[in-house]
Motif scaffolding. Sequence first.
Motif, PDB file in Angstrom:
ATOM      1  N   GLY A  15       0.801  -1.221   0.000  1.00 32.02           N
ATOM      2  CA  GLY A  15       0.000   0.000   0.000  1.00 32.02           C
ATOM      3  C   GLY A  15       0.838   1.278   0.000  1.00 32.02           C
ATOM      4  O   GLY A  15       1.884   1.377  -0.668  1.00 32.02           O
ATOM      5  N   LEU A  16       0.384   2.256   0.756  1.00 24.36           N
ATOM      6  CA  LEU A  16       1.037   3.574   0.759  1.00 24.36           C
ATOM      7  C   LEU A  16       2.453   3.530   1.318  1.00 24.36           C
ATOM      8  O   LEU A  16       3.335   4.260   0.847  1.00 24.36           O
ATOM      9  N   ARG A  37       6.699  -8.763   9.735  1.00 22.32           N
ATOM     10  CA  ARG A  37       7.426 -10.037   9.772  1.00 22.32           C
ATOM     11  C   ARG A  37       8.573  -9.976   8.765  1.00 22.32           C
ATOM     12  O   ARG A  37       8.337  -9.741   7.575  1.00 22.32           O
ATOM     13  N   LEU A  57       9.355  -4.512  12.489  1.00 22.91           N
ATOM     14  CA  LEU A  57       8.674  -3.780  13.572  1.00 22.91           C
ATOM     15  C   LEU A  57       7.165  -3.981  13.500  1.00 22.91           C
ATOM     16  O   LEU A  57       6.535  -3.717  12.473  1.00 22.91           O
ATOM     17  N   ASP A  58       6.604  -4.435  14.613  1.00 23.99           N
ATOM     18  CA  ASP A  58       5.158  -4.417  14.822  1.00 23.99           C
ATOM     19  C   ASP A  58       4.913  -3.290  15.817  1.00 23.99           C
ATOM     20  O   ASP A  58       5.401  -3.348  16.956  1.00 23.99           O
ATOM     21  N   ASN A  83       3.536   5.194   8.817  1.00 25.61           N
ATOM     22  CA  ASN A  83       2.427   4.957   7.897  1.00 25.61           C
ATOM     23  C   ASN A  83       1.476   3.881   8.410  1.00 25.61           C
ATOM     24  O   ASN A  83       0.286   3.892   8.085  1.00 25.61           O
ATOM     25  N   ALA A  84       1.980   2.961   9.220  1.00 31.33           N
ATOM     26  CA  ALA A  84       1.215   1.770   9.624  1.00 31.33           C
ATOM     27  C   ALA A  84      -0.139   2.140  10.212  1.00 31.33           C
ATOM     28  O   ALA A  84      -0.255   3.083  10.994  1.00 31.33           O
ATOM     29  N   GLY A  85      -1.154   1.396   9.832  1.00 33.69           N
ATOM     30  CA  GLY A  85      -2.488   1.631  10.381  1.00 33.69           C
ATOM     31  C   GLY A  85      -3.421   0.510   9.964  1.00 33.69           C
ATOM     32  O   GLY A  85      -3.129  -0.263   9.048  1.00 33.69           O
ATOM     33  N   THR A 108      -3.331   0.330  17.516  1.00 31.77           N
ATOM     34  CA  THR A 108      -2.473   0.381  16.316  1.00 31.77           C
ATOM     35  C   THR A 108      -2.462   1.767  15.679  1.00 31.77           C
ATOM     36  O   THR A 108      -1.444   2.201  15.163  1.00 31.77           O
ATOM     37  N   SER A 134      -2.484  10.201   8.913  1.00 31.29           N
ATOM     38  CA  SER A 134      -3.783  10.418   9.531  1.00 31.29           C
ATOM     39  C   SER A 134      -4.866  10.145   8.485  1.00 31.29           C
ATOM     40  O   SER A 134      -4.673   9.315   7.582  1.00 31.29           O
ATOM     41  N   PRO A 180      -3.672  11.232   3.126  1.00 25.22           N
ATOM     42  CA  PRO A 180      -3.139  10.812   1.819  1.00 25.22           C
ATOM     43  C   PRO A 180      -4.129  10.893   0.680  1.00 25.22           C
ATOM     44  O   PRO A 180      -3.767  10.646  -0.473  1.00 25.22           O
ATOM     45  N   TRP A 182      -8.080   9.522  -0.742  1.00 31.87           N
ATOM     46  CA  TRP A 182      -8.700   8.192  -0.767  1.00 31.87           C
ATOM     47  C   TRP A 182      -7.997   7.403  -1.865  1.00 31.87           C
ATOM     48  O   TRP A 182      -8.116   7.726  -3.047  1.00 31.87           O
ATOM     49  N   VAL A 183      -7.235   6.399  -1.452  1.00 35.83           N
ATOM     50  CA  VAL A 183      -6.246   5.772  -2.336  1.00 35.83           C
ATOM     51  C   VAL A 183      -6.528   4.277  -2.524  1.00 35.83           C
ATOM     52  O   VAL A 183      -6.855   3.574  -1.561  1.00 35.83           O
ATOM     53  N   GLY A 188      -8.029   1.074   1.112  1.00 40.77           N
ATOM     54  CA  GLY A 188      -8.850   2.054   0.388  1.00 40.77           C
ATOM     55  C   GLY A 188      -9.841   1.429  -0.587  1.00 40.77           C
ATOM     56  O   GLY A 188     -10.886   2.013  -0.878  1.00 40.77           O
TER      57      GLY A 188
HETATM   58  N1  LIG Z   1      -5.935   4.061   1.504  1.00 43.24           N
HETATM   59  C1  LIG Z   1      -6.606   5.125   1.877  1.00 43.24           C
HETATM   60  O1  LIG Z   1      -7.524   5.599   1.167  1.00 43.24           O
HETATM   61  C2  LIG Z   1      -6.258   5.838   3.158  1.00 43.24           C
HETATM   62  C3  LIG Z   1      -6.958   7.037   3.456  1.00 43.24           C
HETATM   63  C4  LIG Z   1      -6.649   7.726   4.624  1.00 43.24           C
HETATM   64  C5  LIG Z   1      -5.650   7.245   5.463  1.00 43.24           C
HETATM   65  N2  LIG Z   1      -5.000   6.065   5.164  1.00 43.24           N
HETATM   66  C6  LIG Z   1      -3.957   5.633   6.097  1.00 43.24           C
HETATM   67  O2  LIG Z   1      -2.759   5.358   5.375  1.00 43.24           O
HETATM   68  C7  LIG Z   1      -2.008   4.331   6.027  1.00 43.24           C
HETATM   69  C8  LIG Z   1      -1.679   3.223   5.039  1.00 43.24           C
HETATM   70  O3  LIG Z   1      -2.899   2.749   4.507  1.00 43.24           O
HETATM   71  P1  LIG Z   1      -2.987   1.773   3.248  1.00 43.24           P
HETATM   72  O4  LIG Z   1      -4.190   2.189   2.513  1.00 43.24           O
HETATM   73  O5  LIG Z   1      -1.679   1.652   2.569  1.00 43.24           O
HETATM   74  O6  LIG Z   1      -3.354   0.408   4.031  1.00 43.24           O
HETATM   75  P2  LIG Z   1      -2.950  -1.106   3.778  1.00 43.24           P
HETATM   76  O7  LIG Z   1      -2.777  -1.375   2.327  1.00 43.24           O
HETATM   77  O8  LIG Z   1      -3.952  -1.901   4.546  1.00 43.24           O
HETATM   78  O9  LIG Z   1      -1.499  -1.222   4.481  1.00 43.24           O
HETATM   79  C9  LIG Z   1      -1.389  -1.038   5.867  1.00 43.24           C
HETATM   80  C10 LIG Z   1       0.069  -1.141   6.242  1.00 43.24           C
HETATM   81  O10 LIG Z   1       0.175  -0.960   7.665  1.00 43.24           O
HETATM   82  C11 LIG Z   1       0.906  -2.077   8.200  1.00 43.24           C
HETATM   83  N3  LIG Z   1       0.511  -2.360   9.570  1.00 43.24           N
HETATM   84  C12 LIG Z   1      -0.733  -2.582  10.060  1.00 43.24           C
HETATM   85  N4  LIG Z   1      -0.674  -2.825  11.372  1.00 43.24           N
HETATM   86  C13 LIG Z   1       0.636  -2.776  11.722  1.00 43.24           C
HETATM   87  C14 LIG Z   1       1.348  -2.945  12.938  1.00 43.24           C
HETATM   88  N5  LIG Z   1       0.730  -3.262  14.081  1.00 43.24           N
HETATM   89  N6  LIG Z   1       2.684  -2.789  12.921  1.00 43.24           N
HETATM   90  C15 LIG Z   1       3.343  -2.479  11.789  1.00 43.24           C
HETATM   91  N7  LIG Z   1       2.735  -2.331  10.595  1.00 43.24           N
HETATM   92  C16 LIG Z   1       1.397  -2.470  10.574  1.00 43.24           C
HETATM   93  C17 LIG Z   1       0.558  -3.226   7.259  1.00 43.24           C
HETATM   94  O11 LIG Z   1       1.461  -4.298   7.446  1.00 43.24           O
HETATM   95  P3  LIG Z   1       1.043  -5.860   7.150  1.00 43.24           P
HETATM   96  O12 LIG Z   1       1.262  -6.074   5.675  1.00 43.24           O
HETATM   97  O13 LIG Z   1       1.966  -6.642   8.012  1.00 43.24           O
HETATM   98  O14 LIG Z   1      -0.402  -6.018   7.540  1.00 43.24           O
HETATM   99  C18 LIG Z   1       0.667  -2.509   5.922  1.00 43.24           C
HETATM  100  O15 LIG Z   1       2.017  -2.341   5.552  1.00 43.24           O
HETATM  101  C19 LIG Z   1      -2.856   3.879   7.218  1.00 43.24           C
HETATM  102  O16 LIG Z   1      -2.425   4.548   8.389  1.00 43.24           O
HETATM  103  C20 LIG Z   1      -4.256   4.330   6.836  1.00 43.24           C
HETATM  104  O17 LIG Z   1      -5.078   4.542   7.959  1.00 43.24           O
HETATM  105  C21 LIG Z   1      -5.278   5.363   4.034  1.00 43.24           C
END
Ligand SMILES: NC(=O)c1ccc[n+]([C@@H]2O[C@H](COP(=O)([O-])OP(=O)(O)OC[C@H]3O[C@@H](n4cnc5c(N)ncnc54)[C@H](OP(=O)(O)O)[C@@H]3O)[C@@H](O)[C@H]2O)c1
Length: 228
Positions: A15-16, A37, A57-58, A83-85, A108, A134, A180, A182-183, A188
Amino acid sequence: MSNSSTALIVGASRGLGLGLVREYLKREWRVIATERRPGSSASLSALASDALTVEALDIDDEAAIAALAERLTGTSLDLLYINAGVSDDSTVPIGQVATAEFDRVMRTNALGPMRVVERLSDVVTQRGTIAVMSSALGSVSSEPSAGYDVYGASKAALNRLMRGYAVRAGGDRTLLLMMPGWVKTDMGGDEAPLDVETSVRGIADAISARSGTPGVTFINYENAVVPW
Ligand SMILES: NC(=O)c1ccc[n+]([C@@H]2O[C@H](COP(=O)([O-])OP(=O)(O)OC[C@H]3O[C@@H](n4cnc5c(N)ncnc54)[C@H](OP(=O)(O)O)[C@@H]3O)[C@@H](O)[C@H]2O)c1
């Protein structure tokens, strides 16, 4: 920024986060990327080069954050990007959310990132940047859309905690809460209007434009201020 700058991207398996690693490598930064992992992300492994170091890192694991801080002693970061979420089931209203689910999302999305900020800020340069991912859903002054009760609350909590950190310990660093857009990612979904490349390019440009400006700001990937 010179091309000898160093970024730590936390949560870079997909993802991001993975997109940010690609973007900063393209900009000739040195990048330290974390995944939960070790070796689990083939996409991150495929980026292997002298410019990329991968750490485990977790962010739910306090001892693992302390261990990473220890391993990074002596490192100098120009950018720490958390970035993690995680997301939740957007349709469950707060009165029906299981306690364990509330705890999982809050831990988290709010506690974990702030523990990373607190433990790793020592290795960020005095004029460096600390950014945390955020969401528009974390803006308490914007009209909330229905759903995502706990996710939105966790990002609002993150914003509030980062503002508290800024007052207490921000110093001259640039502190950013980043929206970021809506991605299209696993979180997303396919219907999102933005691709990862557009979002992370905007994020990196916004960070570059605000570098060296002390204080805490909530902005989007186009460098526009988002209301708290
Ligand atoms: N996509 C959107 O539209 C959007 C919009 C607003 C904000 N965001 C924010 O942008 C960030 C990235 O989102 P994304 O869309 O790329 O999500 P994603 O594809 O679900 O990826 C989430 C990432 O966070 C990691 N993660 C989750 N829990 C973790 C933990 N306890 N420790 C370390 N890493 C952890 C995941 O690792 P694993 O692979 O190990 O699960 C993955 O690398 C998040 O904070 C999300 O809230 C996203």
